[in-house]
Design a protein around this motif. Structure first.
Motif, PDB file in Angstrom:
ATOM      1  N   LEU A  25       0.734   4.229   0.350  1.00 29.82           N
ATOM      2  CA  LEU A  25      -0.394   3.315   0.140  1.00 29.82           C
ATOM      3  C   LEU A  25      -1.517   3.551   1.148  1.00 29.82           C
ATOM      4  O   LEU A  25      -2.648   3.152   0.903  1.00 29.82           O
ATOM      5  CB  LEU A  25       0.082   1.862   0.224  1.00 29.82           C
ATOM      6  CG  LEU A  25       0.738   1.322  -1.037  1.00 29.82           C
ATOM      7  CD1 LEU A  25       1.214  -0.097  -0.819  1.00 29.82           C
ATOM      8  CD2 LEU A  25      -0.191   1.388  -2.218  1.00 29.82           C
ATOM      9  N   ALA A  26      -1.216   4.210   2.246  1.00 30.44           N
ATOM     10  CA  ALA A  26      -2.250   4.517   3.244  1.00 30.44           C
ATOM     11  C   ALA A  26      -3.298   5.480   2.675  1.00 30.44           C
ATOM     12  O   ALA A  26      -4.426   5.528   3.164  1.00 30.44           O
ATOM     13  CB  ALA A  26      -1.606   5.115   4.489  1.00 30.44           C
ATOM     14  N   GLU A  27      -2.930   6.226   1.628  1.00 30.01           N
ATOM     15  CA  GLU A  27      -3.868   7.177   1.016  1.00 30.01           C
ATOM     16  C   GLU A  27      -4.771   6.510  -0.017  1.00 30.01           C
ATOM     17  O   GLU A  27      -5.666   7.144  -0.547  1.00 30.01           O
ATOM     18  CB  GLU A  27      -3.092   8.311   0.343  1.00 30.01           C
ATOM     19  CG  GLU A  27      -2.333   9.176   1.321  1.00 30.01           C
ATOM     20  CD  GLU A  27      -1.573  10.294   0.642  1.00 30.01           C
ATOM     21  OE1 GLU A  27      -1.752  10.502  -0.570  1.00 30.01           O
ATOM     22  OE2 GLU A  27      -0.809  10.977   1.328  1.00 30.01           O
ATOM     23  N   VAL A  28      -4.520   5.241  -0.309  1.00 36.84           N
ATOM     24  CA  VAL A  28      -5.279   4.504  -1.315  1.00 36.84           C
ATOM     25  C   VAL A  28      -6.133   3.457  -0.615  1.00 36.84           C
ATOM     26  O   VAL A  28      -5.630   2.658   0.162  1.00 36.84           O
ATOM     27  CB  VAL A  28      -4.319   3.815  -2.323  1.00 36.84           C
ATOM     28  CG1 VAL A  28      -5.102   3.018  -3.341  1.00 36.84           C
ATOM     29  CG2 VAL A  28      -3.430   4.836  -2.996  1.00 36.84           C
ATOM     30  N   GLU A  29      -7.430   3.480  -0.881  1.00 41.66           N
ATOM     31  CA  GLU A  29      -8.325   2.470  -0.301  1.00 41.66           C
ATOM     32  C   GLU A  29      -8.627   1.431  -1.379  1.00 41.66           C
ATOM     33  O   GLU A  29      -9.003   1.784  -2.497  1.00 41.66           O
ATOM     34  CB  GLU A  29      -9.623   3.139   0.150  1.00 41.66           C
ATOM     35  CG  GLU A  29     -10.612   2.184   0.756  1.00 41.66           C
ATOM     36  CD  GLU A  29     -11.949   2.840   1.054  1.00 41.66           C
ATOM     37  OE1 GLU A  29     -12.948   2.091   1.094  1.00 41.66           O
ATOM     38  OE2 GLU A  29     -11.998   4.068   1.225  1.00 41.66           O
TER      39      GLU A  29
END
Length: 148
Positions: A25-29
């Motif tokens: 989820l860190a790759e999704v803003e």
């Protein structure tokens, strides 16, 4: 989107149907934005829509999946971003879930390689039909000519 297994990882990653495909989820803003459409007095104060931005090139996805995602649309190829606006539901959390499911569906589609086209030949009947159509069209054009 597959249910994530319970544990510390369930809030930090999206698990996608093909086993082993996991997107942190860190790759999704995600940003809360104001939804469009009619509303009441509260509509100008609340931000219930979600704008999801996913950078394809800097993601941890395998290179072939990244290439297929970039090939899906011209805008994605130019910017390298997938932008999803989710505003179907009235609640922020449901819109967030909807945006993640739509992203997972896009990745799932890109993870499945395209089938190779099997070369086939037209049947004899199809060839005859095509040639008859060409002959008929030629006769029609012949009739349009001026007679000298």
């Amino acid at each position: 989107m597959e249910k994530s297994p319970p544990g510390p990882d369930s809030r930090t990653a999206i698990f996608i149907d093909p086993p082993g495909l996991r997107l942190p989820l860190a790759e999704v803003e995600m940003r809360a934005i104001r939804a469009q459409g009619p509303g009441g007095q509260h509509v100008n104060k609340s931000s219930s829509a979600i704008q999801l931005i996913f950078a394809i090139r800097s993601s941890s996805l395998a290179k072939p999946i990244q290439q297929r995602l970039l090939g899906q649309s011209r805008q994605q190829a130019q910017t390298g971003l997938i932008v999803i606006k989710a505003q179907r539901f009235r609640s922020l959390e449901r819109n967030r879930q909807d945006a993640l499911e739509r992203l997972a569906a896009m990745i799932r589609a890109a993870a499945r390689p395209a089938r190779k086209r099997k070369a086939t030949r037209p049947s004899r009947r199809a060839k005859e039909k095509r040639l008859k159509g060409k002959a008929r069209r030629g006769q029609l054009k012949e009739q349009r000519r001026k007679v000298f």
